[in-house]
Each structure stands twice: as C-alpha cells, then as structure tokens.
Design an enzyme around this catalytic site. Structure first.
Site, mmCIF file in Angstrom:
data_model
loop_
_atom_site.group_PDB
_atom_site.id
_atom_site.type_symbol
_atom_site.label_atom_id
_atom_site.label_comp_id
_atom_site.label_asym_id
_atom_site.label_seq_id
_atom_site.Cartn_x
_atom_site.Cartn_y
_atom_site.Cartn_z
ATOM 1 N N GLU A 175 -10.039 -3.404 -40.344
ATOM 2 C CA GLU A 175 -10.784 -1.443 -40.326
ATOM 3 C C GLU A 175 -9.746 -0.832 -39.464
ATOM 4 O OE1 GLU A 175 -13.780 1.734 -39.189
ATOM 5 O OE2 GLU A 175 -14.147 0.433 -38.571
ATOM 6 N N LYS A 212 -11.558 -1.485 -44.102
ATOM 7 C CA LYS A 212 -12.235 -0.313 -44.175
ATOM 8 C C LYS A 212 -10.816 0.462 -44.067
ATOM 9 C CE LYS A 212 -16.230 2.549 -42.509
ATOM 10 N NZ LYS A 212 -17.368 2.160 -41.641
#
Length: 296
Positions: A175, A212
C-alpha cells in the site's frame, strides 16, 4: 496457502473491508463511532472498546462473504476472539478472508514520501499470523510529492518486505498511498505505476502480491498493474474521500475494487440500536459493492 481463499480474493465479486486502525488512529476511530476520550482511561480500556466496535461490525448479519471478500485486521484484533474463535477463524466461518496489518507506522517525511518504520520481529508476527489462519498482510507507505527518487524508494522498500511475507506463505498487500491533496497527483501516479511495474516484472512466477492504491486521478492508470500475472488483486483505499465521492470515482476504474476503512464505517454509532446499526452498515456495504463490481 488456502487455495479456496486465494481463488475468492483473485476472482470473487466484492470488496475488502479495512478494520485495521492501530494505536495512533484508534482514538479518532472511537470518536467517530461516538466514544469520547474521557470514556476510557488507558490503552487497555481503549483497545477493549475498539474490539467491541469491530466485533459489532463483524458479527452483524450485513457483514458476510456475499459482498465482502476479505477484512484487514489490526494485530490486537487478530489475537482476540469473537464468539469463542480467533477473529480470523470467525471471519473465515462467514466466508470472509482475513488479512493482518503488519507495518508499525510511518517514518518522518523525506524526499516527498514517508517510508515505513522498521518492522521488528516480523518473522515472529508472520509465524503467529499463520497460526491464526491469516491469509495475507497489509503495509502502508505515504507519498506526498512528485519526487521520483522518493517514490522509487517507497516501492523498493515495500517489495523487499513483501518478499519476506511471501516466503512465510502469506500474500502481501502493498500500500503506497498517494495523498489525495498532493500537488501533481496524476504525475505521482504515473511514476508510481512505472516503479511498481518494474518491481512486479522482477518477481518469480510463484511470488504473488496484492496492491492497495489511492483511486487515481486519471481513470484506469493502474490497468496494466491489475492485469499483471503476479498481481492477485488491486484494491483502492478511500483516502479521505467521502464514501459517495470514493464510490463515484472507483466506478470509473475497471477491475479496481474497494478496500475502504473510514468510508465503510462513517455512519455507524455506538448509540444506534442493532437494527439501525445493521441497516446503516448494509447500506454502506451495498454501495461499496456496487462501485467495486458494476463499473460505469
């Protein structure tokens, strides 16, 4: 690795719920839920309250594997129980695949980015995650400026840790968040996509990751990443957008599904009746599912 869970995450229709607020963000999450800081006096009481909140969400009839593919947990939540089962096992019993947040927060800003702080005892944490039947992990960095060198350092660090996680038999969610208020957000996302692609191309065929990412300014910026053979799934964080705005722009991105946190739980309150709570949660789940599955 659980092949059934792998297939669900890779091919299933739905989204991933992010329930992983940790120490620093827990008071804010509780406040948004209607619990003020003067209602608890120490960390133990605070974490008890946040576990009660998460338990209420996870045990709701609205929260199940029909529309929710997976859920990301904080370490304490993984080690606690819901209705006599470890949280990961309880989620799995509802058809929801469990993930664990493993990062320890962000370092100070440098070169326009915030790298992850070191993750001490990662091996031990991953061993415990396997014992708790966790499928994958999540770790967050933060990108604030269009600094190519900084962006590449974020991605390099993420993939280095990801390889350790893969070696432990788990699927890492990488992420590298792009701040939604960053100047040159679109240019940042182009550089980020290129840096991620370069790292993906260097993975072995048995090394799988998830990504992500902040919903991009230019629709389908991450199309090539979504289609990459080493990528299980690409999910999107809400990043401070309202749920309505996040859903609207998510719909414009083919193959990108949600992994919302605040945008999922924003209408929930400790003082709601179970009926009102479950209805609000169902409404949120329905709209996020729609934006993840039914594209514009």
């Amino acid at each position: 690795m659980n092949q059934e869970q792998f297939d669900k995450i890779k091919n299933g229709k739905g989204f991933i719920a992010a329930l992983d607020q940790s120490g620093g963000s827990t008071p804010k999450a509780l406040k948004a839920y209607g619990i003020e800081e003067n209602e608890y006096s120490n960390d133990d009481e605070m974490f008890d309250l946040v576990h009660e909140m998460r338990t209420r969400i996870i045990t709701s009839p609205a929260f199940n594997g029909d529309k929710i593919l997976g859920a990301i947990l904080f370490e304490q939540t993984m080690d606690r129980e819901i209705e006599g089962q470890y949280t990961g096992d309880f989620l799995a019993s509802k058809g929801v695949v469990p993930f664990l947040k493993v990062d320890k927060g962000l370092a100070d800003q440098n070169e326009g980015v915030q790298l992850m702080k070191p993750i001490p005892d990662l091996d031990e944490l991953l061993k415990r995650a396997n014992e708790r039947h966790i499928f994958g992990t999540k770790m967050r960095s933060n990108i604030l400026e269009n600094n190519k060198e900084g962006i590449e350092k974020v991605v390099k660090q993420q993939f280095e840790v990801a390889k350790e996680i893969i070696a432990a038999g788990l699927v890492p969610i990488i992420e590298p968040e792009v701040n939604i208020h960053a100047e040159d957000k679109e240019a940042i996302e182009e550089n980020l996509a290129a840096a991620i692609k370069a790292e993906l191309d260097n993975l072995n065929k048995d090394q799988n990751v998830m990504l992500k990412l902040t919903i991009p300014t230019k629709a389908n910026t991450y199309k090539e990443l979504i289609e990459h053979p080493q990528v299980v799934r690409v999910v999107a964080l809400s990043g401070g957008y309202s749920r309505e705005e996040a859903n609207k722009i998510l719909k414009e991105n083919d193959g990108l599904i949600a992994s919302f946190s605040r945008a999922l739980v924003t209408d929930l309150n400790v003082n709601q009746s179970d009926e009102e709570f479950n209805n609000k949660l169902q409404d949120a789940i329905d709209t996020i599912y729609d934006a993840s599955v039914n594209k514009a």
